[in-house]
Design an enzyme around this catalytic site. Structure first.
Site, PDB file in Angstrom:
ATOM      1  N   HIS A  62       0.972  -1.409   0.083  1.00 45.83           N
ATOM      2  CA  HIS A  62       0.145   0.023  -0.045  1.00 45.83           C
ATOM      3  C   HIS A  62       0.784   1.341   0.099  1.00 45.83           C
ATOM      4  O   HIS A  62       0.239   2.327  -0.060  1.00 45.83           O
ATOM      5  CB  HIS A  62      -0.995  -0.002   1.205  1.00 45.83           C
TER       6      HIS A  62
ATOM      7  N   ARG B 187       7.064  -5.294   3.229  1.00 43.90           N
ATOM      8  CA  ARG B 187       5.731  -6.085   2.933  1.00 43.90           C
ATOM      9  C   ARG B 187       5.351  -6.049   1.446  1.00 43.90           C
ATOM     10  O   ARG B 187       5.356  -5.152   0.690  1.00 43.90           O
ATOM     11  CB  ARG B 187       4.604  -5.192   3.592  1.00 43.90           C
TER      12      ARG B 187
ATOM     13  N   ASP C 138      16.133 -10.857  -2.828  1.00 52.15           N
ATOM     14  CA  ASP C 138      17.345 -10.666  -3.410  1.00 52.15           C
ATOM     15  C   ASP C 138      17.789  -8.939  -3.485  1.00 52.15           C
ATOM     16  O   ASP C 138      19.082  -8.740  -3.610  1.00 52.15           O
ATOM     17  CB  ASP C 138      17.069 -10.570  -5.165  1.00 52.15           C
TER      18      ASP C 138
ATOM     19  N   GLU D  35      -5.232 -10.774   8.535  1.00 49.34           N
ATOM     20  CA  GLU D  35      -6.101  -9.442   8.429  1.00 49.34           C
ATOM     21  C   GLU D  35      -7.497  -9.663   7.870  1.00 49.34           C
ATOM     22  O   GLU D  35      -8.051  -8.743   7.379  1.00 49.34           O
ATOM     23  CB  GLU D  35      -5.255  -8.599   7.414  1.00 49.34           C
TER      24      GLU D  35
ATOM     25  N   ASP E 245      -7.452  -3.979   8.491  1.00 52.17           N
ATOM     26  CA  ASP E 245      -8.289  -4.997   7.360  1.00 52.17           C
ATOM     27  C   ASP E 245      -8.912  -5.860   8.420  1.00 52.17           C
ATOM     28  O   ASP E 245     -10.042  -6.371   8.074  1.00 52.17           O
ATOM     29  CB  ASP E 245      -7.177  -5.681   6.687  1.00 52.17           C
TER      30      ASP E 245
END
Length: 264
Positions: free
Chosen positions: A51, A78, A92, A153, A179
């Site tokens: 987000h 995230r 990576d 969530e 959420d």
């Protein structure tokens, strides 16, 4: 030999030992400010690629900034989805771990773990372009130094939290409170009408994690709330975000600057 504080190995060991850890949330593509935050004493800085306002180049630059001299933190990401591609790219780039959203079932959790671990434990493709300078690069070492956290969530995730927590290789669960509050019936992400149900859900998640011996974390609006959740038994807690704090600080200074003007 004990890993040096602020390293992925030390962070992973502390998280798996259910030690209390405090982190900070970043949604801004601003490596210079992220670098400063990483020097304040937080155990981790989580970059929000779901987000937040951070594309891959920003994630890479911010992870590099977090790892500079004087940092106390490791960088987590995230990721945008429970998919091997964004998970592998974040790792990576040098992330010490990933927070994977929308985990509804134990199979979802197993898929997330598989995306983080190299064969034979998983299906991560080998190519640690930057990570190899700090994490691993041998697969066994990377497994020891990299963590995977599943977000709880959704109503389905909450219902299946015991099985999710029991997933082999999962290091912890992380509650997305906005959420989750909506998922259990809240009209908004802060709806007080479902507070009792929300608090009961937190206990359910926390107890499931404790029974499985894995970490349990939660996002918080401020430091005082983080302290409260840690006192309740959560093992790691994240504080607010850079964008929220920027707005709050700017608003407070504006109010102070106009205080004399308003008193005339």
């Amino acid at each position: 030999m004990t890993a040096a504080p602020g390293t992925p190995a030390a962070f992973a060991a502390a998280l798996r030992a259910r030690e209390q850890l405090v982190g900070y949330w970043s949604v801004l593509d601003s490596p210079v400010s992220t670098e400063r935050i990483a020097r304040l004493g937080y155990d981790y800085v989580a970059l929000d690629a779901q987000h937040g306002l951070i594309e891959y180049s920003g994630v890479l630059a911010s992870l590099t900034a977090i790892d500079t001299k004087g940092s106390t933190a490791v960088g987590l990401v995230r990721v945008e989805a429970n998919d091997p591609s964004p998970i592998g790219k974040a790792l990576d780039a040098g992330a010490a771990g990933v927070i994977v959203p929308l985990i509804d079932t134990a199979q979802d959790a197993a898929d997330a773990v598989a995306a983080v671990r190299y064969p034979p434990l998983g299906r991560r493709s080998y190519g640690p372009m930057r990570a190899g300078l700090r994490i691993g690069p041998d697969p066994a070492d990377a497994h020891e130094q990299t963590v995977v956290l599943a977000m709880i969530e959704t109503a389905e995730g909450l219902a299946n939290v015991t099985g999710i927590c029991a997933t082999d290789g999962l290091d912890g669960v992380y509650i997305g409170p906005s959420d989750l509050r909506i998922a259990i019936g809240g009209a908004t992400s802060t709806d007080p009408a479902v507070t009792a149900e929300f608090e009961a859900a937190l206990v359910t998640v926390r107890q499931a994690a404790a029974a499985a011996g894995i970490a349990a974390g939660i996002h918080n609006a401020d430091g005082a709330s983080a302290a409260k959740r840690l006192a309740e038994g959560f093992t790691f807690a994240t504080v607010s975000s850079d964008l929220v704090h920027l707005q709050q600080a700017a608003a407070a200074h504006l109010a102070a600057a106009r205080a004399t003007e308003d008193s005339r």
